[in-house]
Design a protein around this motif. Sequence first.
Motif, PDB file in Angstrom:
ATOM      1  N   UNK A 180      14.235  19.989   4.891  1.00 14.31           N
ATOM      2  CA  UNK A 180      13.305  19.532   5.932  1.00 14.31           C
ATOM      3  C   UNK A 180      12.279  18.557   5.339  1.00 14.31           C
ATOM      4  N   UNK A 181      11.802  18.823   4.108  1.00 15.08           N
ATOM      5  CA  UNK A 181      10.850  17.924   3.466  1.00 15.08           C
ATOM      6  C   UNK A 181      11.452  16.544   3.215  1.00 15.08           C
ATOM      7  N   UNK A 182      12.717  16.507   2.724  1.00 14.32           N
ATOM      8  CA  UNK A 182      13.386  15.222   2.503  1.00 14.32           C
ATOM      9  C   UNK A 182      13.584  14.470   3.817  1.00 14.32           C
ATOM     10  N   UNK A 183      13.928  15.188   4.859  1.00 13.86           N
ATOM     11  CA  UNK A 183      14.095  14.546   6.174  1.00 13.86           C
ATOM     12  C   UNK A 183      12.762  13.976   6.655  1.00 13.86           C
ATOM     13  N   UNK A 184      11.692  14.732   6.465  1.00 12.34           N
ATOM     14  CA  UNK A 184      10.345  14.249   6.845  1.00 12.34           C
ATOM     15  C   UNK A 184       9.967  12.984   6.049  1.00 12.34           C
ATOM     16  N   UNK A 185      10.256  13.003   4.744  1.00 10.25           N
ATOM     17  CA  UNK A 185       9.959  11.828   3.912  1.00 10.25           C
ATOM     18  C   UNK A 185      10.759  10.613   4.371  1.00 10.25           C
ATOM     19  N   UNK A 186      12.036  10.824   4.723  1.00 11.77           N
ATOM     20  CA  UNK A 186      12.861   9.712   5.193  1.00 11.77           C
ATOM     21  C   UNK A 186      12.280   9.102   6.472  1.00 11.77           C
ATOM     22  N   UNK A 187      11.924   9.961   7.393  1.00  7.95           N
ATOM     23  CA  UNK A 187      11.346   9.478   8.665  1.00  7.95           C
ATOM     24  C   UNK A 187      10.014   8.771   8.404  1.00  7.95           C
ATOM     25  N   UNK A 188       9.211   9.321   7.499  1.00  8.44           N
ATOM     26  CA  UNK A 188       7.917   8.714   7.171  1.00  8.44           C
ATOM     27  C   UNK A 188       8.090   7.315   6.558  1.00  8.44           C
ATOM     28  N   UNK A 189       9.059   7.178   5.633  1.00  7.99           N
ATOM     29  CA  UNK A 189       9.305   5.891   5.011  1.00  7.99           C
ATOM     30  C   UNK A 189       9.802   4.887   6.040  1.00  7.99           C
ATOM     31  N   UNK A 190      10.720   5.283   6.925  1.00  3.01           N
ATOM     32  CA  UNK A 190      11.225   4.368   7.945  1.00  3.01           C
ATOM     33  C   UNK A 190      10.112   3.946   8.908  1.00  3.01           C
ATOM     34  N   UNK A 191       9.210   4.877   9.212  1.00  2.00           N
ATOM     35  CA  UNK A 191       8.089   4.549  10.104  1.00  2.00           C
ATOM     36  C   UNK A 191       7.157   3.542   9.434  1.00  2.00           C
ATOM     37  N   UNK A 192       6.847   3.757   8.144  1.00  2.00           N
ATOM     38  CA  UNK A 192       5.979   2.837   7.427  1.00  2.00           C
ATOM     39  C   UNK A 192       6.619   1.448   7.296  1.00  2.00           C
ATOM     40  N   UNK A 193       7.913   1.392   7.068  1.00  2.00           N
ATOM     41  CA  UNK A 193       8.595   0.103   7.006  1.00  2.00           C
ATOM     42  C   UNK A 193       8.515  -0.620   8.331  1.00  2.00           C
ATOM     43  N   UNK A 194       8.638   0.117   9.426  1.00  2.00           N
ATOM     44  CA  UNK A 194       8.523  -0.481  10.765  1.00  2.00           C
ATOM     45  C   UNK A 194       7.127  -0.992  11.023  1.00  2.00           C
ATOM     46  N   UNK A 195       6.096  -0.277  10.557  1.00  2.00           N
ATOM     47  CA  UNK A 195       4.725  -0.752  10.737  1.00  2.00           C
ATOM     48  C   UNK A 195       4.469  -1.998   9.920  1.00  2.00           C
ATOM     49  N   UNK A 196       5.078  -2.096   8.742  1.00  2.00           N
ATOM     50  CA  UNK A 196       4.870  -3.275   7.886  1.00  2.00           C
ATOM     51  C   UNK A 196       5.730  -4.462   8.326  1.00  2.00           C
ATOM     52  N   UNK A 197       6.630  -4.244   9.298  1.00  2.00           N
ATOM     53  CA  UNK A 197       7.444  -5.345   9.796  1.00  2.00           C
ATOM     54  C   UNK A 197       8.669  -5.607   8.966  1.00  2.00           C
ATOM     55  N   UNK A 198       9.042  -4.662   8.118  1.00  2.00           N
ATOM     56  CA  UNK A 198      10.239  -4.851   7.292  1.00  2.00           C
ATOM     57  C   UNK A 198      11.431  -4.210   8.018  1.00  2.00           C
ATOM     58  N   UNK A 199      12.654  -4.703   7.787  1.00  2.97           N
ATOM     59  CA  UNK A 199      13.846  -4.147   8.449  1.00  2.97           C
ATOM     60  C   UNK A 199      14.199  -2.781   7.909  1.00  2.97           C
TER      61      UNK A 199
END
Length: 199
Positions: A180-199
């Motif tokens: 669950x922690x790894x899944x949370x980290x994955x979602x967090x990283x994808x969200x941060x990439x989306x906020x920064x405008x990266x694909x």
Amino acid sequence: MTSAFVVGDQFRKRASEVLEQTHSSLPEELRTQLRALLKNKGQITLSFSTARQLKKYLQDAGHPFYLHELLEDSSLHLPEVVKPPRNPELVARLEIMKARLANKEYNKMTRNVNNQEMNRNGTLAEFGQQVRSAKAVVVTVFNFLVTVVATFACSYMGSQYLFTETTAQVISAVIASSVVGLAELYILVRTMEGELGEP
């Protein structure tokens, strides 16, 4: 501009000799000018025109001494320069122009300065944005920790029905909370990439 000499004792002596020796050939105008000068007991100022007339007379008469010998201990008479009064309109216009120039320079120096400046790091709006960003990070970390701890607790309590040994229960709870922690980290990283405008 200078137009006369300040003559000394050498001129007095030599001019007296010229007046005594040449009664007939000395022009009357020059004679009266020289007598008037010699009567003066104080500082004598010899005009350039009188000096020219005297030089011409000495050259024409063939005297054994010259004008530069007469003026040997003399100096130029430098009259005091009188400054004309300044025009009040011009002074007022100059003051207005100086004030405008100073104001222009001030505006040029302070055009990048914001009146909401709190310190050298940025404005109050930037500070508020930083606080909101820090608040979002704290909430995200807190959410991550709560999710991992809750998953561990649920897995540990649920594994009591499957395993009787405590070691097996702890291992199963750690595996579940890690996934669950790894899944949370994955979602967090994808969200941060989306906020920064990266694909």
